[in-house]
Design an enzyme around this catalytic site. Structure first.
Site, PDB file in Angstrom:
ATOM      1  N   LYS A 178       0.879  -1.182   0.000  1.00 57.34           N
ATOM      2  CA  LYS A 178       0.000   0.000   0.000  1.00 57.34           C
ATOM      3  C   LYS A 178       0.908   1.220   0.000  1.00 57.34           C
ATOM      4  CE  LYS A 178      -1.977   2.926   1.978  1.00 57.34           C
ATOM      5  NZ  LYS A 178      -1.851   4.339   1.604  1.00 57.34           N
ATOM      6  N   GLU A 252       9.888   1.823  10.297  1.00 54.56           N
ATOM      7  CA  GLU A 252      10.905   2.838   9.964  1.00 54.56           C
ATOM      8  C   GLU A 252      10.219   4.188  10.079  1.00 54.56           C
ATOM      9  OE1 GLU A 252      14.033   2.568   9.389  1.00 54.56           O
ATOM     10  OE2 GLU A 252      14.215   0.409   9.156  1.00 54.56           O
ATOM     11  N   CYS A 286      13.551  11.200   6.069  1.00 54.36           N
ATOM     12  CA  CYS A 286      13.489  10.790   7.475  1.00 54.36           C
ATOM     13  C   CYS A 286      14.791  11.118   8.179  1.00 54.36           C
ATOM     14  CB  CYS A 286      13.211   9.298   7.553  1.00 54.36           C
ATOM     15  SG  CYS A 286      14.367   8.325   6.572  1.00 54.36           S
ATOM     16  N   GLU A 384       9.539  16.673  14.497  1.00 50.21           N
ATOM     17  CA  GLU A 384       9.942  16.489  13.103  1.00 50.21           C
ATOM     18  C   GLU A 384       9.091  17.392  12.198  1.00 50.21           C
ATOM     19  OE1 GLU A 384       8.780  12.945  10.919  1.00 50.21           O
ATOM     20  OE2 GLU A 384      10.826  12.747  10.176  1.00 50.21           O
TER      21      GLU A 384
HETATM   22  P1  NAD Z   1       2.321   8.676   7.156  1.00 48.12           P
HETATM   23  O1  NAD Z   1       2.599   7.931   8.415  1.00 48.12           O
HETATM   24  O2  NAD Z   1       1.308   9.736   7.166  1.00 48.12           O
HETATM   25  O3  NAD Z   1       1.896   7.671   5.993  1.00 48.12           O
HETATM   26  C1  NAD Z   1       2.694   6.557   5.648  1.00 48.12           C
HETATM   27  C2  NAD Z   1       1.814   5.489   5.028  1.00 48.12           C
HETATM   28  O4  NAD Z   1       0.936   4.980   6.029  1.00 48.12           O
HETATM   29  C3  NAD Z   1       0.927   5.968   3.894  1.00 48.12           C
HETATM   30  O5  NAD Z   1       0.876   4.947   2.908  1.00 48.12           O
HETATM   31  C4  NAD Z   1      -0.433   6.146   4.563  1.00 48.12           C
HETATM   32  O6  NAD Z   1      -1.524   6.025   3.686  1.00 48.12           O
HETATM   33  C5  NAD Z   1      -0.423   5.001   5.554  1.00 48.12           C
HETATM   34  N1  NAD Z   1      -1.277   5.149   6.730  1.00 48.12           N
HETATM   35  C6  NAD Z   1      -1.747   6.277   7.298  1.00 48.12           C
HETATM   36  N2  NAD Z   1      -2.458   5.980   8.409  1.00 48.12           N
HETATM   37  C7  NAD Z   1      -2.435   4.640   8.535  1.00 48.12           C
HETATM   38  C8  NAD Z   1      -2.973   3.723   9.490  1.00 48.12           C
HETATM   39  N3  NAD Z   1      -3.679   4.135  10.541  1.00 48.12           N
HETATM   40  N4  NAD Z   1      -2.748   2.412   9.318  1.00 48.12           N
HETATM   41  C9  NAD Z   1      -2.001   1.968   8.278  1.00 48.12           C
HETATM   42  N5  NAD Z   1      -1.472   2.782   7.340  1.00 48.12           N
HETATM   43  C10 NAD Z   1      -1.671   4.109   7.473  1.00 48.12           C
HETATM   44  O7  NAD Z   1       3.742   9.234   6.688  1.00 48.12           O
HETATM   45  P2  NAD Z   1       4.078  10.129   5.411  1.00 48.12           P
HETATM   46  O8  NAD Z   1       3.578  11.516   5.628  1.00 48.12           O
HETATM   47  O9  NAD Z   1       3.662   9.413   4.188  1.00 48.12           O
HETATM   48  O10 NAD Z   1       5.661  10.113   5.419  1.00 48.12           O
HETATM   49  C11 NAD Z   1       6.448  10.983   6.165  1.00 48.12           C
HETATM   50  C12 NAD Z   1       6.976  10.292   7.407  1.00 48.12           C
HETATM   51  O11 NAD Z   1       7.668   9.090   7.043  1.00 48.12           O
HETATM   52  C13 NAD Z   1       7.990  11.128   8.162  1.00 48.12           C
HETATM   53  O12 NAD Z   1       7.727  11.048   9.528  1.00 48.12           O
HETATM   54  C14 NAD Z   1       9.323  10.450   7.830  1.00 48.12           C
HETATM   55  O13 NAD Z   1      10.323  10.648   8.790  1.00 48.12           O
HETATM   56  C15 NAD Z   1       8.914   9.024   7.731  1.00 48.12           C
HETATM   57  N6  NAD Z   1       9.879   8.275   6.951  1.00 48.12           N
HETATM   58  C16 NAD Z   1      10.704   7.394   7.597  1.00 48.12           C
HETATM   59  C17 NAD Z   1      11.682   6.713   6.888  1.00 48.12           C
HETATM   60  C18 NAD Z   1      12.605   5.732   7.556  1.00 48.12           C
HETATM   61  O14 NAD Z   1      13.186   4.920   6.871  1.00 48.12           O
HETATM   62  N7  NAD Z   1      12.770   5.782   8.872  1.00 48.12           N
HETATM   63  C19 NAD Z   1      11.818   6.921   5.510  1.00 48.12           C
HETATM   64  C20 NAD Z   1      10.952   7.826   4.884  1.00 48.12           C
HETATM   65  C21 NAD Z   1       9.995   8.499   5.606  1.00 48.12           C
END
Ligand code: NAD
Length: 491
Positions: A178, A252, A286, A384
């Site tokens: 997803k 992650e 991230c 963040e």
């Molecule tokens: P997000 O958590 O809003 O969304 C990530 C994914 O989760 C999306 O596909 C979203 O549709 C899905 N999602 C949202 N709510 C959900 C739920 N309740 N259950 C299951 N899935 C759900 O994050 P984002 O805005 O897409 O990405 C930015 C964040 O990702 C930042 O905090 C960044 O630091 C982190 N990030 C971490 C890494 C790493 O490797 N540590 C890498 C890239 C980004």
């Protein structure tokens, strides 16, 4: 004629719309216009995708593939991705506004993951355990964990997915993926490459949408493991949800990484590293070096260099070869970035650069922003932002630098800039972070474990050990005499 391209989900080896026919659009942040339309999955679609992955794992031909056969497919997939890197990169750049040249670099690098883990697929050996009883032969097997739900963020969808897919497929798992609703297209395009490589139906499924599909997938009893990349807040919800069925989970998550410049650093190189740390990818990584910790003796000299380079950053269309910073990726992210600029000012930090949108380029283009005079208690030092905002904090000695660096709920990455080799390693060892760079920033490799301490995550991706995240160990005891034993004692 509409210029919006239509995409479908990939379930059980077929490209399909959602059962309800609902759709959503992906906006290109550089133009502000929708460029792609995709199905909005509902519960029936989630069930279909999980059932397909379940069947492929439990009964399909994939379940009988040897490691050698899986490796052959992984290598083929790697070759196809290498061939099509330009197209995959341009989809991502249109979806999330990141520089085409960065996305292209990622897609050209992605095949290495498939080749590396292909090399491991036929080496998932168990152990023969020397028994403490003569009548037993004992061995272990490394078996695939099962159906993996992979959920990814929008900032580097292909790379983040590959961190999960390559070891998971090598281990023999099947996937329901997803991608983020803000950058879903490259994952659908990847499905076409799975089909071309010849993976059996059900090994790789993609569902798209916001809201329902992610949460329903995590909750689904047919899923054995959730591999997630996204925000810490979402990761916590997922951990709570997976606890219900004790579904395996790796996370992650976010970061607030310290980039520490000592007074013996090469300041030109360190200034370049500070820019790379926070303005690379418009700060939407991230591992962004969003807290710059600077020794008070070199603060002004370093800031002169950073501010001079910041003033020259070329913002513009991410598809242009000479653009250095593109737009913020989506509307919710823009609101968040602008809010943190206000928060920084309210908390008393000094705005040294940026702090507003670029009027000529449009509202999604936030200028590279630097706050000086930040204390580590301020919200812009603790939370963040995931955008182009740098918080600069002074320190007076090594002990204080380490204390400030570790005074955070995150622990994803950190960097140390110094020419003193003793200090470099001494400090690296004391930082509570999953990755530490010395005189470098923002480097990742398929060979090296990546993941977070503290609230930056759970588990590690990449490197040899990450394949363990996709296997279960089974111990097998074989009785050698065939004689009955006392049934009422522990054997
Ligand atoms: P997000 O958590 O809003 O969304 C990530 C994914 O989760 C999306 O596909 C979203 O549709 C899905 N999602 C949202 N709510 C959900 C739920 N309740 N259950 C299951 N899935 C759900 O994050 P984002 O805005 O897409 O990405 C930015 C964040 O990702 C930042 O905090 C960044 O630091 C982190 N990030 C971490 C890494 C790493 O490797 N540590 C890498 C890239 C980004």
């Amino acid at each position: 004629m509409s210029s919006i391209q239509q995409f479908q989900m990939y379930i059980d080896g077929k490209f399909v719309p959602s059962v309800t026919g609902a759709q959503f659009e992906s906006l290109n942040p550089a133009t502000g216009k929708p460029w792609a339309a995709l199905p909005e999955a509902g519960l029936e679609d989630v069930n279909a995708a999980v059932n397909s992955a379940r069947n492929a794992f439990d009964k399909g031909p994939w379940s009988n593939f040897t490691g050698t056969e899986r490796a052959r497919l992984l290598r083929k997939l790697g070759d196809i991705i290498a061939r099509d890197a330009e197209l995959l990169a341009s989809c991502e750049s249109k979806d999330n506004g990141k520089l085409y040249r960065e996305m292209l670099g990622q897609w050209k690098y992605i095949p290495e993951w498939f080749y590396y883990y292909a090399g491991m697929a036929d080496k998932l050996q168990g152990d023969t355990i020397p028994s403490d009883r003569n009548n037993f032969f004992i061995y272990t097997r490394r078996e695939p964990i099962g159906v993996v739900a992979a959920i990814t963020a929008w900032n580097s969808p292909g790379l983040l997915l590959t961190f999960k897919l390559a070891p998971g497929l090598a281990a023999g798992c099947t996937f329901v993926v997803k991608p983020s609703e803000h950058a879903p297209v490259s994952t659908i395009e990847l499905a076409k490459r799975f089909e071309e490589a010849g993976f059996p139906p059900g090994v790789f499924n993609v569902i798209t949408g916001a809201g329902i599909p992610g949460a329903a997938l995590v909750d689904h009893p047919g899923v054995d493991k959730v591999a997630f990349t996204g925000a810490t807040q979402t990761g916590k919800k997922i951990a709570a949800s997976t606890a219900k069925n004790l579904t395996r989970v790796s996370l992650e998550l976010g970061g607030k990484s310290p980039n520490i410049v000592f007074d013996d650093a090469d300041l030109d190189v360190a200034a370049n590293g500070a820019i790379a740390g926070i303005f690379g990818a418009t700060g939407q990584t991230c591992m962004a070096g969003s807290r710059l910790l600077v020794h008070e003796k070199v603060h002004d000299a370093l800031m002169d260099r950073i501010l001079a380079r910041t003033a020259q950053i070329k913002m513009g269309n991410p598809l242009d070869a000479d653009t250095e910073m593109g737009p913020v990726a989506n509307a919710p992210q823009l609101d968040k970035v602008l809010e943190y600029i206000t928060v920084g000012l309210q908390d008393g930090a000094k705005l040294a650069a940026g702090g507003k949108q670029d009027e000529k380029l449009g509202p999604m283009f936030v200028m590279p922003t630097i706050f000086t005079g930040v204390t580590n208690q301020m919200r812009i030092a603790q939370e963040e932002v995931f955008g182009p905002i740098l918080s600069v904090i002074k320190f007076k000695d090594e002990e204080e630098a380490i204390a400030i660096a570790n005074d955070t709920r995150f622990g994803l990455a950190a960097a140390v800039w110094t020419q003193n080799i003793h200090r470099a390693h001494r400090v690296a060892h004391q930082l509570r972070a999953g990755t530490v760079w010395i005189n470098a920033y923002r480097v990742v490799s398929f060979l090296t474990p990546f993941g977070g301490f503290k609230e930056s995550g759970l588990g590690r991706e990449n490197g040899m050990d990450s394949i363990r995240e996709y296997t279960e160990t089974k111990s097998v005891y074989v009785e050698l005499t065939g004689k009955p034993r006392d049934p009422f004692t522990l054997g």
